[in-house]
Design an enzyme around this catalytic site. Structure first.
Site, mmCIF file in Angstrom:
data_model
loop_
_atom_site.group_PDB
_atom_site.id
_atom_site.type_symbol
_atom_site.label_atom_id
_atom_site.label_comp_id
_atom_site.label_asym_id
_atom_site.label_seq_id
_atom_site.Cartn_x
_atom_site.Cartn_y
_atom_site.Cartn_z
ATOM 1 N N TYR A 102 -49.579 79.286 -41.052
ATOM 2 C CA TYR A 102 -50.477 79.128 -41.892
ATOM 3 C C TYR A 102 -49.757 79.488 -43.441
ATOM 4 C CZ TYR A 102 -54.701 80.750 -44.059
ATOM 5 O OH TYR A 102 -55.679 80.881 -45.121
ATOM 6 N N GLY A 138 -47.071 77.615 -34.313
ATOM 7 C CA GLY A 138 -46.907 76.909 -35.452
ATOM 8 C C GLY A 138 -46.904 75.239 -35.114
ATOM 9 N N ALA A 172 -42.456 84.834 -39.447
ATOM 10 C CA ALA A 172 -42.663 84.805 -37.864
ATOM 11 C C ALA A 172 -43.027 86.129 -37.343
ATOM 12 C CB ALA A 172 -41.287 84.287 -37.348
ATOM 13 N N ALA A 173 -44.147 85.990 -36.777
ATOM 14 C CA ALA A 173 -44.756 86.937 -35.896
ATOM 15 C C ALA A 173 -46.039 86.771 -35.206
ATOM 16 C CB ALA A 173 -45.107 88.290 -36.757
ATOM 17 N N TYR A 209 -50.971 95.721 -33.363
ATOM 18 C CA TYR A 209 -50.413 95.052 -34.504
ATOM 19 C C TYR A 209 -49.927 95.779 -35.807
ATOM 20 C CZ TYR A 209 -50.682 91.601 -38.124
ATOM 21 O OH TYR A 209 -50.493 90.912 -39.369
ATOM 22 N N PHE A 256 -53.827 91.607 -47.451
ATOM 23 C CA PHE A 256 -55.267 91.917 -46.994
ATOM 24 C C PHE A 256 -55.288 90.866 -46.321
ATOM 25 C CE2 PHE A 256 -56.079 96.124 -48.450
ATOM 26 C CZ PHE A 256 -54.906 96.514 -48.836
ATOM 27 N N GLY A 263 -60.201 98.137 -32.506
ATOM 28 C CA GLY A 263 -58.973 98.120 -33.427
ATOM 29 C C GLY A 263 -59.616 97.908 -34.878
ATOM 30 N N ASP A 264 -60.978 97.507 -35.052
ATOM 31 C CA ASP A 264 -61.323 97.089 -36.527
ATOM 32 C C ASP A 264 -61.692 98.307 -37.390
ATOM 33 O OD1 ASP A 264 -61.156 94.288 -36.503
ATOM 34 O OD2 ASP A 264 -63.181 94.027 -35.925
HETATM 35 N N1 LIG Z 1 -53.596 85.767 -41.619
HETATM 36 C C1 LIG Z 1 -53.644 86.857 -42.146
HETATM 37 O O1 LIG Z 1 -54.709 87.281 -42.733
HETATM 38 C C2 LIG Z 1 -52.523 87.997 -42.483
HETATM 39 C C3 LIG Z 1 -52.647 89.031 -42.959
HETATM 40 C C4 LIG Z 1 -51.612 89.863 -43.132
HETATM 41 C C5 LIG Z 1 -50.232 89.576 -42.520
HETATM 42 N N2 LIG Z 1 -50.077 88.670 -42.042
HETATM 43 C C6 LIG Z 1 -48.511 88.195 -41.457
HETATM 44 O O2 LIG Z 1 -48.225 87.078 -42.192
HETATM 45 C C7 LIG Z 1 -47.428 86.141 -41.482
HETATM 46 C C8 LIG Z 1 -47.913 84.912 -41.110
HETATM 47 O O3 LIG Z 1 -49.193 84.861 -40.663
HETATM 48 P P1 LIG Z 1 -49.876 83.334 -40.403
HETATM 49 O O4 LIG Z 1 -51.243 83.903 -40.303
HETATM 50 O O5 LIG Z 1 -49.420 82.295 -41.224
HETATM 51 O O6 LIG Z 1 -49.642 83.324 -38.828
HETATM 52 P P2 LIG Z 1 -49.141 82.039 -38.042
HETATM 53 O O7 LIG Z 1 -49.441 82.307 -36.485
HETATM 54 O O8 LIG Z 1 -50.025 80.881 -38.625
HETATM 55 O O9 LIG Z 1 -47.593 81.721 -38.460
HETATM 56 C C9 LIG Z 1 -46.738 82.423 -37.668
HETATM 57 C C10 LIG Z 1 -45.543 81.519 -37.186
HETATM 58 O O10 LIG Z 1 -44.393 82.266 -36.833
HETATM 59 C C11 LIG Z 1 -43.852 81.526 -35.658
HETATM 60 N N3 LIG Z 1 -43.223 82.416 -34.492
HETATM 61 C C12 LIG Z 1 -43.820 83.440 -33.986
HETATM 62 N N4 LIG Z 1 -42.909 84.236 -33.429
HETATM 63 C C13 LIG Z 1 -41.683 83.552 -33.660
HETATM 64 C C14 LIG Z 1 -40.633 83.916 -32.922
HETATM 65 N N5 LIG Z 1 -40.320 84.936 -32.359
HETATM 66 N N6 LIG Z 1 -39.522 83.278 -33.524
HETATM 67 C C15 LIG Z 1 -39.641 82.295 -34.325
HETATM 68 N N7 LIG Z 1 -40.916 81.622 -34.862
HETATM 69 C C16 LIG Z 1 -42.011 82.636 -34.239
HETATM 70 C C17 LIG Z 1 -45.091 80.824 -34.966
HETATM 71 O O11 LIG Z 1 -44.801 79.484 -34.309
HETATM 72 C C18 LIG Z 1 -45.941 80.348 -36.062
HETATM 73 O O12 LIG Z 1 -45.448 79.119 -36.758
HETATM 74 C C19 LIG Z 1 -47.412 87.167 -39.949
HETATM 75 O O13 LIG Z 1 -46.357 87.937 -40.024
HETATM 76 C C20 LIG Z 1 -48.701 88.113 -40.044
HETATM 77 O O14 LIG Z 1 -48.478 89.388 -39.474
HETATM 78 C C21 LIG Z 1 -51.035 87.534 -41.887
HETATM 79 O O1 LIG Z 2 -65.622 86.088 -35.168
HETATM 80 C C1 LIG Z 2 -65.537 86.952 -35.609
HETATM 81 C C2 LIG Z 2 -64.274 87.241 -36.409
HETATM 82 C C3 LIG Z 2 -64.088 88.240 -37.311
HETATM 83 N N1 LIG Z 2 -65.165 89.008 -37.632
HETATM 84 C C4 LIG Z 2 -65.046 90.206 -38.631
HETATM 85 O O2 LIG Z 2 -64.544 89.911 -39.735
HETATM 86 C C5 LIG Z 2 -63.539 90.568 -40.117
HETATM 87 C C6 LIG Z 2 -62.306 89.918 -40.441
HETATM 88 O O3 LIG Z 2 -61.643 89.528 -39.173
HETATM 89 P P1 LIG Z 2 -60.567 88.549 -39.141
HETATM 90 O O4 LIG Z 2 -60.762 87.383 -39.967
HETATM 91 O O5 LIG Z 2 -60.372 88.324 -37.379
HETATM 92 O O6 LIG Z 2 -59.248 89.221 -39.645
HETATM 93 P P2 LIG Z 2 -58.719 90.931 -39.533
HETATM 94 O O7 LIG Z 2 -59.129 91.237 -38.066
HETATM 95 O O8 LIG Z 2 -59.100 91.730 -40.546
HETATM 96 O O9 LIG Z 2 -57.282 90.519 -39.363
HETATM 97 C C7 LIG Z 2 -56.491 89.651 -40.473
HETATM 98 O O10 LIG Z 2 -56.225 90.514 -41.498
HETATM 99 C C8 LIG Z 2 -55.395 91.529 -41.177
HETATM 100 C C9 LIG Z 2 -55.397 92.183 -42.424
HETATM 101 O O11 LIG Z 2 -56.675 92.888 -42.659
HETATM 102 C C10 LIG Z 2 -53.988 90.759 -40.939
HETATM 103 O O12 LIG Z 2 -53.179 91.948 -40.647
HETATM 104 C C11 LIG Z 2 -54.255 90.086 -39.565
HETATM 105 O O13 LIG Z 2 -53.042 89.500 -39.140
HETATM 106 C C12 LIG Z 2 -55.442 89.089 -39.792
HETATM 107 O O14 LIG Z 2 -55.510 88.344 -38.541
HETATM 108 C C13 LIG Z 2 -63.418 92.060 -39.270
HETATM 109 O O15 LIG Z 2 -64.302 92.717 -39.544
HETATM 110 C C14 LIG Z 2 -63.940 91.105 -37.865
HETATM 111 O O16 LIG Z 2 -64.528 92.204 -37.175
HETATM 112 C C15 LIG Z 2 -66.508 88.941 -36.942
HETATM 113 O O17 LIG Z 2 -67.386 89.743 -37.160
HETATM 114 N N2 LIG Z 2 -66.526 87.789 -36.255
#
Ligand SMILES: NC(=O)c1ccc[n+]([C@@H]2O[C@H](COP(=O)([O-])OP(=O)(O)OC[C@H]3O[C@@H](n4cnc5c(N)ncnc54)[C@H](O)[C@@H]3O)[C@@H](O)[C@H]2O)c1
Ligand SMILES: O=c1ccn([C@@H]2O[C@H](COP(=O)(O)OP(=O)(O)O[C@H]3O[C@H](CO)[C@@H](O)[C@H](O)[C@H]3O)[C@@H](O)[C@H]2O)c(=O)[nH]1
Length: 331
Positions: A12, A37, A74-75, A141, A169, A284-285
Protein backbone atom coordinates in the site's frame (compact mmCIF):
# COMPACT_ATOMS: atom_id res chain seq x y z
CA UNK A 1 18.24 11.71 -10.58
CA UNK A 2 18.72 9.30 -7.68
CA UNK A 3 18.16 5.56 -7.39
CA UNK A 4 16.01 3.95 -4.69
CA UNK A 5 15.47 0.35 -3.63
CA UNK A 6 12.00 0.08 -2.08
CA UNK A 7 11.33 -2.95 0.10
CA UNK A 8 7.60 -3.66 0.32
CA UNK A 9 7.03 -1.57 -2.82
CA UNK A 10 4.23 -3.93 -3.95
CA UNK A 11 2.18 -2.92 -0.92
CA UNK A 12 0.00 0.00 0.00
CA UNK A 13 2.33 2.80 1.17
CA UNK A 14 5.33 1.48 -0.80
CA UNK A 15 3.52 1.60 -4.15
CA UNK A 16 2.38 5.20 -3.57
CA UNK A 17 5.94 6.21 -2.69
CA UNK A 18 7.31 4.39 -5.76
CA UNK A 19 4.90 6.39 -7.94
CA UNK A 20 5.89 9.73 -6.41
CA UNK A 21 9.62 9.03 -6.74
CA UNK A 22 9.30 7.86 -10.34
CA UNK A 23 7.10 10.83 -11.26
CA UNK A 24 9.73 13.10 -9.68
CA UNK A 25 12.36 11.72 -12.09
CA UNK A 26 14.03 9.15 -9.83
CA UNK A 27 14.79 5.50 -10.58
CA UNK A 28 12.91 2.95 -8.50
CA UNK A 29 13.46 -0.79 -7.98
CA UNK A 30 11.02 -2.75 -5.78
CA UNK A 31 12.11 -5.66 -3.56
CA UNK A 32 9.11 -7.64 -2.31
CA UNK A 33 8.18 -11.28 -1.66
CA UNK A 34 4.53 -10.59 -2.58
CA UNK A 35 3.41 -12.21 0.69
CA UNK A 36 0.99 -9.31 1.18
CA UNK A 37 1.66 -7.20 -1.88
CA UNK A 38 0.50 -7.29 -5.48
CA UNK A 39 2.46 -7.67 -8.69
CA UNK A 40 0.11 -5.31 -10.56
CA UNK A 41 0.86 -2.50 -8.09
CA UNK A 42 4.55 -2.59 -9.09
CA UNK A 43 4.19 -0.11 -11.94
CA UNK A 44 6.98 2.39 -11.53
CA UNK A 45 10.10 0.22 -11.80
CA UNK A 46 11.18 -3.43 -11.91
CA UNK A 47 10.42 -6.00 -9.19
CA UNK A 48 13.03 -8.16 -7.51
CA UNK A 49 10.92 -10.95 -6.04
CA UNK A 50 12.67 -11.91 -2.82
CA UNK A 51 12.40 -12.15 0.93
CA UNK A 52 13.97 -9.61 3.27
CA UNK A 53 15.42 -12.46 5.31
CA UNK A 54 17.40 -13.68 2.29
CA UNK A 55 20.50 -11.67 3.22
CA UNK A 56 22.55 -12.97 0.30
CA UNK A 57 19.98 -12.00 -2.32
CA UNK A 58 19.56 -8.58 -0.75
CA UNK A 59 23.32 -7.99 -0.53
CA UNK A 60 23.80 -8.98 -4.19
CA UNK A 61 20.88 -6.78 -5.26
CA UNK A 62 22.43 -3.83 -3.40
CA UNK A 63 25.91 -4.46 -4.86
CA UNK A 64 24.46 -4.63 -8.35
CA UNK A 65 22.04 -1.68 -8.09
CA UNK A 66 24.12 0.66 -5.90
CA UNK A 67 21.04 2.64 -4.74
CA UNK A 68 21.47 6.08 -3.19
CA UNK A 69 19.01 5.00 -0.48
CA UNK A 70 16.87 2.09 0.63
CA UNK A 71 13.29 2.83 1.67
CA UNK A 72 12.15 -0.04 3.88
CA UNK A 73 8.39 -0.67 4.05
CA UNK A 74 8.37 -4.49 4.03
CA UNK A 75 6.80 -5.80 7.23
CA UNK A 76 3.62 -7.20 8.72
CA UNK A 77 1.51 -4.37 10.10
CA UNK A 78 -1.66 -5.49 11.92
CA UNK A 79 -1.95 -4.83 15.64
CA UNK A 80 -4.59 -7.55 16.22
CA UNK A 81 -2.70 -10.23 14.28
CA UNK A 82 0.49 -9.40 16.17
CA UNK A 83 -1.23 -10.05 19.50
CA UNK A 84 -2.46 -13.46 18.25
CA UNK A 85 0.77 -14.43 16.42
CA UNK A 86 3.75 -12.59 17.95
CA UNK A 87 6.29 -15.02 16.45
CA UNK A 88 5.24 -14.00 12.95
CA UNK A 89 5.93 -10.36 13.77
CA UNK A 90 9.29 -10.82 15.48
CA UNK A 91 10.42 -13.08 12.65
CA UNK A 92 9.34 -10.90 9.75
CA UNK A 93 9.80 -7.41 11.17
CA UNK A 94 12.80 -7.88 13.46
CA UNK A 95 14.74 -10.66 11.68
CA UNK A 96 13.78 -9.13 8.33
CA UNK A 97 15.17 -5.73 9.26
CA UNK A 98 18.30 -7.26 10.80
CA UNK A 99 18.92 -9.13 7.56
CA UNK A 100 18.52 -5.89 5.58
CA UNK A 101 20.91 -4.02 7.90
CA UNK A 102 23.54 -6.76 7.53
CA UNK A 103 23.17 -6.78 3.75
CA UNK A 104 23.45 -2.97 3.60
CA UNK A 105 26.58 -3.02 5.76
CA UNK A 106 28.20 -5.71 3.60
CA UNK A 107 27.26 -3.90 0.38
CA UNK A 108 28.30 -0.45 1.67
CA UNK A 109 24.80 1.09 1.21
CA UNK A 110 24.63 4.08 3.54
CA UNK A 111 21.16 5.70 3.55
CA UNK A 112 18.03 4.05 4.95
CA UNK A 113 14.48 5.27 5.53
CA UNK A 114 12.41 2.90 7.68
CA UNK A 115 8.65 2.67 8.30
CA UNK A 116 8.07 3.01 12.01
CA UNK A 117 4.81 3.74 13.74
CA UNK A 118 3.04 5.60 16.49
CA UNK A 119 2.32 2.10 17.86
CA UNK A 120 5.86 2.29 19.33
CA UNK A 121 4.61 4.88 21.84
CA UNK A 122 1.89 2.68 23.39
CA UNK A 123 -0.59 4.91 25.24
CA UNK A 124 1.34 8.00 26.37
CA UNK A 125 -0.02 10.03 29.29
CA UNK A 126 0.12 13.31 27.37
CA UNK A 127 -1.01 14.41 23.90
CA UNK A 128 0.16 15.33 21.36
CA UNK A 129 2.94 12.76 21.06
CA UNK A 130 6.39 14.25 20.42
CA UNK A 131 9.41 12.30 19.24
CA UNK A 132 10.76 12.53 22.81
CA UNK A 133 7.67 10.83 24.29
CA UNK A 134 8.84 7.51 25.85
CA UNK A 135 8.31 4.51 23.59
CA UNK A 136 6.40 1.84 25.53
CA UNK A 137 4.55 -0.32 22.98
CA UNK A 138 1.34 -2.14 23.98
CA UNK A 139 1.53 -4.95 21.43
CA UNK A 140 4.07 -7.16 19.62
CA UNK A 141 3.70 -5.16 16.39
CA UNK A 142 4.77 -1.96 18.20
CA UNK A 143 7.56 -3.86 19.98
CA UNK A 144 8.87 -5.20 16.68
CA UNK A 145 9.02 -1.69 15.21
CA UNK A 146 10.75 -0.29 18.31
CA UNK A 147 13.35 -3.08 18.01
CA UNK A 148 13.81 -2.08 14.37
CA UNK A 149 14.55 1.51 15.43
CA UNK A 150 17.01 0.38 18.10
CA UNK A 151 18.86 -1.82 15.60
CA UNK A 152 19.13 1.12 13.18
CA UNK A 153 20.65 3.29 15.92
CA UNK A 154 23.20 0.59 16.78
CA UNK A 155 24.17 0.09 13.12
CA UNK A 156 24.50 3.87 12.75
CA UNK A 157 26.89 4.01 15.73
CA UNK A 158 28.95 0.99 14.66
CA UNK A 159 28.88 1.10 10.86
CA UNK A 160 28.11 4.71 9.86
CA UNK A 161 24.56 3.97 8.65
CA UNK A 162 22.50 7.13 8.00
CA UNK A 163 18.85 6.48 8.79
CA UNK A 164 15.53 8.13 9.37
CA UNK A 165 12.74 6.29 11.19
CA UNK A 166 9.41 7.74 10.09
CA UNK A 167 6.75 7.07 12.71
CA UNK A 168 3.50 7.16 10.80
CA UNK A 169 0.22 7.63 12.50
CA UNK A 170 -2.78 6.09 10.62
CA UNK A 171 -2.08 5.80 6.90
CA UNK A 172 -5.21 6.09 4.78
CA UNK A 173 -6.64 7.37 1.49
CA UNK A 174 -5.51 6.31 -1.99
CA UNK A 175 -3.81 7.75 -5.06
CA UNK A 176 -6.14 10.51 -6.32
CA UNK A 177 -5.47 9.33 -9.90
CA UNK A 178 -6.59 5.78 -9.01
CA UNK A 179 -3.33 4.16 -10.18
CA UNK A 180 -2.69 2.42 -6.87
CA UNK A 181 -4.46 2.04 -3.56
CA UNK A 182 -5.07 -0.05 -0.45
CA UNK A 183 -5.68 -3.72 -1.18
CA UNK A 184 -5.38 -5.89 1.92
CA UNK A 185 -7.01 -9.31 2.24
CA UNK A 186 -8.47 -9.58 4.79
CA UNK A 187 -8.80 -5.82 5.23
CA UNK A 188 -8.61 -4.86 8.93
CA UNK A 189 -8.34 -1.05 8.66
CA UNK A 190 -11.15 1.21 9.74
CA UNK A 191 -11.76 3.39 6.66
CA UNK A 192 -11.78 0.59 4.05
CA UNK A 193 -14.08 -1.44 6.33
CA UNK A 194 -16.43 1.52 6.77
CA UNK A 195 -16.55 1.77 2.95
CA UNK A 196 -17.27 -1.97 2.70
CA UNK A 197 -20.19 -1.49 5.11
CA UNK A 198 -21.49 1.51 3.13
CA UNK A 199 -21.29 -0.59 -0.04
CA UNK A 200 -23.13 -3.57 1.48
CA UNK A 201 -20.07 -5.82 1.11
CA UNK A 202 -20.12 -6.55 4.85
CA UNK A 203 -23.34 -6.47 6.90
CA UNK A 204 -22.02 -3.92 9.33
CA UNK A 205 -18.88 -2.32 10.71
CA UNK A 206 -17.87 -3.43 14.21
CA UNK A 207 -16.93 -0.44 16.36
CA UNK A 208 -14.28 -1.83 18.70
CA UNK A 209 -15.32 -0.30 22.02
CA UNK A 210 -17.33 2.79 22.96
CA UNK A 211 -16.20 2.96 26.58
CA UNK A 212 -12.79 4.56 26.06
CA UNK A 213 -11.95 7.77 27.95
CA UNK A 214 -12.56 9.95 24.86
CA UNK A 215 -15.39 12.47 24.26
CA UNK A 216 -17.62 10.00 22.34
CA UNK A 217 -16.15 6.83 23.89
CA UNK A 218 -14.54 5.53 20.67
CA UNK A 219 -10.81 5.47 19.88
CA UNK A 220 -9.16 8.55 18.44
CA UNK A 221 -6.42 8.38 15.80
CA UNK A 222 -4.48 10.82 13.61
CA UNK A 223 -5.36 9.93 9.99
CA UNK A 224 -2.73 10.86 7.40
CA UNK A 225 -3.17 10.60 3.61
CA UNK A 226 -0.80 8.16 1.95
CA UNK A 227 0.17 10.87 -0.61
CA UNK A 228 1.46 12.98 2.29
CA UNK A 229 3.44 9.99 3.57
CA UNK A 230 4.99 9.51 0.13
CA UNK A 231 6.12 13.15 0.01
CA UNK A 232 7.70 12.82 3.45
CA UNK A 233 9.70 9.75 2.36
CA UNK A 234 11.14 11.58 -0.60
CA UNK A 235 12.01 14.58 1.60
CA UNK A 236 13.63 12.32 4.22
CA UNK A 237 15.72 10.51 1.60
CA UNK A 238 16.95 13.80 0.10
CA UNK A 239 17.72 15.04 3.64
CA UNK A 240 19.98 12.03 4.32
CA UNK A 241 21.59 12.21 0.88
CA UNK A 242 22.41 15.89 1.59
CA UNK A 243 24.23 14.80 4.76
CA UNK A 244 21.36 15.55 7.17
CA UNK A 245 21.34 13.97 10.63
CA UNK A 246 19.83 10.55 11.39
CA UNK A 247 16.90 10.24 13.79
CA UNK A 248 13.16 9.73 14.06
CA UNK A 249 10.21 11.86 12.97
CA UNK A 250 6.45 11.65 13.49
CA UNK A 251 4.25 11.76 10.39
CA UNK A 252 0.74 12.89 11.28
CA UNK A 253 -1.57 15.85 10.98
CA UNK A 254 -1.78 16.89 14.65
CA UNK A 255 -5.58 16.35 14.64
CA UNK A 256 -7.42 13.45 16.25
CA UNK A 257 -10.57 11.87 14.75
CA UNK A 258 -12.77 9.32 16.53
CA UNK A 259 -14.19 6.11 15.08
CA UNK A 260 -17.67 7.64 15.25
CA UNK A 261 -16.47 10.71 13.34
CA UNK A 262 -15.01 8.43 10.64
CA UNK A 263 -18.41 6.72 10.32
CA UNK A 264 -20.14 10.11 9.97
CA UNK A 265 -17.59 11.31 7.37
CA UNK A 266 -17.94 8.06 5.40
CA UNK A 267 -21.72 8.48 5.26
CA UNK A 268 -21.30 12.12 4.21
CA UNK A 269 -18.79 11.40 1.42
CA UNK A 270 -20.46 8.27 0.00
CA UNK A 271 -24.02 9.51 0.47
CA UNK A 272 -24.85 6.12 2.02
CA UNK A 273 -25.51 5.00 5.58
CA UNK A 274 -22.73 3.01 7.30
CA UNK A 275 -24.43 0.16 9.21
CA UNK A 276 -22.48 -0.49 12.43
CA UNK A 277 -22.72 -1.99 15.89
CA UNK A 278 -20.75 -1.58 19.11
CA UNK A 279 -18.45 -4.57 19.74
CA UNK A 280 -15.90 -5.38 22.45
CA UNK A 281 -12.58 -3.55 22.51
CA UNK A 282 -9.84 -4.99 20.27
CA UNK A 283 -6.80 -6.24 22.23
CA UNK A 284 -3.77 -3.96 21.98
CA UNK A 285 -5.65 -0.78 20.97
CA UNK A 286 -4.69 2.46 22.77
CA UNK A 287 -7.52 4.99 23.28
CA UNK A 288 -5.93 8.12 21.85
CA UNK A 289 -2.98 8.81 19.51
CA UNK A 290 -2.28 12.24 18.01
CA UNK A 291 1.05 13.44 16.58
CA UNK A 292 3.05 16.55 17.41
CA UNK A 293 4.35 17.71 14.04
CA UNK A 294 6.77 20.57 14.83
CA UNK A 295 9.95 18.48 14.44
CA UNK A 296 9.19 17.08 10.99
CA UNK A 297 8.01 20.50 9.93
CA UNK A 298 11.34 22.04 10.98
CA UNK A 299 13.67 19.29 9.71
CA UNK A 300 12.02 18.31 6.42
CA UNK A 301 9.92 21.44 5.83
CA UNK A 302 7.00 19.00 5.52
CA UNK A 303 3.43 19.11 6.65
CA UNK A 304 0.29 17.20 5.69
CA UNK A 305 -1.45 18.86 2.73
CA UNK A 306 -3.86 16.16 1.52
CA UNK A 307 -5.23 14.88 4.83
CA UNK A 308 -8.62 16.58 5.07
CA UNK A 309 -10.81 13.64 6.15
CA UNK A 310 -13.38 14.09 3.36
CA UNK A 311 -10.58 14.06 0.76
CA UNK A 312 -9.07 10.95 2.38
CA UNK A 313 -12.37 9.10 2.30
CA UNK A 314 -13.27 10.26 -1.19
CA UNK A 315 -9.95 9.00 -2.67
CA UNK A 316 -10.39 5.69 -0.79
CA UNK A 317 -14.02 5.45 -2.02
CA UNK A 318 -12.95 6.02 -5.66
CA UNK A 319 -10.37 3.24 -5.35
CA UNK A 320 -12.85 0.91 -3.62
CA UNK A 321 -15.42 1.38 -6.41
CA UNK A 322 -12.80 0.98 -9.15
CA UNK A 323 -11.53 -2.26 -7.60
CA UNK A 324 -15.05 -3.68 -7.29
CA UNK A 325 -15.86 -2.75 -10.93
CA UNK A 326 -12.70 -4.58 -12.07
CA UNK A 327 -13.58 -7.62 -9.94
CA UNK A 328 -17.06 -7.76 -11.52
CA UNK A 329 -15.54 -7.52 -15.03
CA UNK A 330 -13.20 -10.42 -14.26
CA UNK A 331 -16.09 -12.67 -13.08
N1 LIG B 1 -0.82 1.18 7.11
C1 LIG B 1 -0.58 1.93 8.22
O1 LIG B 1 -1.47 2.58 8.76
C2 LIG B 1 0.81 1.99 8.79
C3 LIG B 1 1.03 2.85 9.88
C4 LIG B 1 2.31 2.89 10.44
C5 LIG B 1 3.35 2.16 9.90
N2 LIG B 1 3.11 1.34 8.83
C6 LIG B 1 4.23 0.59 8.29
O2 LIG B 1 4.37 0.91 6.89
C7 LIG B 1 4.87 -0.20 6.18
C8 LIG B 1 3.99 -0.47 4.98
O3 LIG B 1 2.64 -0.72 5.41
P1 LIG B 1 1.50 -1.05 4.36
O4 LIG B 1 0.22 -0.69 5.02
O5 LIG B 1 1.86 -0.48 3.05
O6 LIG B 1 1.62 -2.65 4.33
P2 LIG B 1 1.39 -3.66 3.10
O7 LIG B 1 1.11 -4.99 3.72
O8 LIG B 1 0.40 -3.11 2.13
O9 LIG B 1 2.81 -3.69 2.39
C9 LIG B 1 3.89 -4.39 2.92
C10 LIG B 1 4.65 -5.05 1.78
O10 LIG B 1 5.80 -5.71 2.30
C11 LIG B 1 5.92 -6.98 1.68
N3 LIG B 1 6.65 -7.86 2.61
C12 LIG B 1 6.27 -8.23 3.86
N4 LIG B 1 7.20 -9.02 4.42
C13 LIG B 1 8.18 -9.16 3.50
C14 LIG B 1 9.42 -9.86 3.49
N5 LIG B 1 9.82 -10.62 4.53
N6 LIG B 1 10.20 -9.77 2.40
C15 LIG B 1 9.81 -9.02 1.32
N7 LIG B 1 8.65 -8.34 1.27
C16 LIG B 1 7.84 -8.42 2.35
C17 LIG B 1 4.50 -7.42 1.41
O11 LIG B 1 4.39 -8.40 0.39
C18 LIG B 1 3.83 -6.10 1.03
O12 LIG B 1 3.92 -5.86 -0.36
C19 LIG B 1 4.95 -1.35 7.18
O13 LIG B 1 6.29 -1.45 7.62
C20 LIG B 1 4.05 -0.91 8.31
O14 LIG B 1 4.46 -1.45 9.54
C21 LIG B 1 1.87 1.24 8.25
O1 LIG C 1 -13.37 -2.71 11.91
C1 LIG C 1 -12.79 -1.88 12.62
C2 LIG C 1 -11.43 -1.53 12.41
C3 LIG C 1 -10.84 -0.62 13.28
N1 LIG C 1 -11.56 -0.06 14.29
C4 LIG C 1 -10.91 0.94 15.18
O2 LIG C 1 -10.44 1.98 14.36
C5 LIG C 1 -9.20 2.50 14.84
C6 LIG C 1 -8.16 2.39 13.74
O3 LIG C 1 -7.91 1.01 13.50
P1 LIG C 1 -7.06 0.48 12.24
O4 LIG C 1 -7.53 1.16 11.00
O5 LIG C 1 -7.08 -1.00 12.29
O6 LIG C 1 -5.62 1.06 12.53
P2 LIG C 1 -4.67 0.84 13.81
O7 LIG C 1 -4.99 -0.36 14.57
O8 LIG C 1 -4.68 2.14 14.56
O9 LIG C 1 -3.28 0.51 13.14
C7 LIG C 1 -2.82 1.17 11.98
O10 LIG C 1 -2.20 2.32 12.40
C8 LIG C 1 -1.06 2.07 13.21
C9 LIG C 1 -0.61 3.39 13.72
O11 LIG C 1 -1.64 3.85 14.59
C10 LIG C 1 -0.04 1.34 12.36
O12 LIG C 1 1.13 1.17 13.05
C11 LIG C 1 -0.61 0.03 11.88
O13 LIG C 1 0.30 -0.56 11.00
C12 LIG C 1 -1.90 0.27 11.17
O14 LIG C 1 -2.52 -0.97 10.91
C13 LIG C 1 -8.85 1.66 16.08
O15 LIG C 1 -9.29 2.35 17.20
C14 LIG C 1 -9.71 0.39 15.93
O16 LIG C 1 -10.10 -0.15 17.15
C15 LIG C 1 -12.89 -0.38 14.50
O17 LIG C 1 -13.54 0.14 15.41
N2 LIG C 1 -13.46 -1.29 13.66
Amino acid sequence: MSKFLITGGAGYIGSHTAKLLARSGHEVVVYDNLSRGHRDLVRWGPLIEGDLRDTTLMREALRWLKPDAVIHFAAFAYVGESVAKPGLYYDNNVSGTLSLLKAMTEAGTRNLIVSSTCATYGQPARMPITEETPQVPLNPYGQSKLMMELMCADFAAAHGLHYMALRYFNACGCDPEGETGERHDPEPHLIPRALMAADGEIDRLDVFGDDYPTPDGTCIRDYIHVSDLATAHMAAALHLMDGGASGALNLGTGHGISVREIIEATARVTGRPVPHRISPRRAGDPALLVAATAKVNAILDWKARHSDIDHIISTAWNWHQQERRQQRTRL
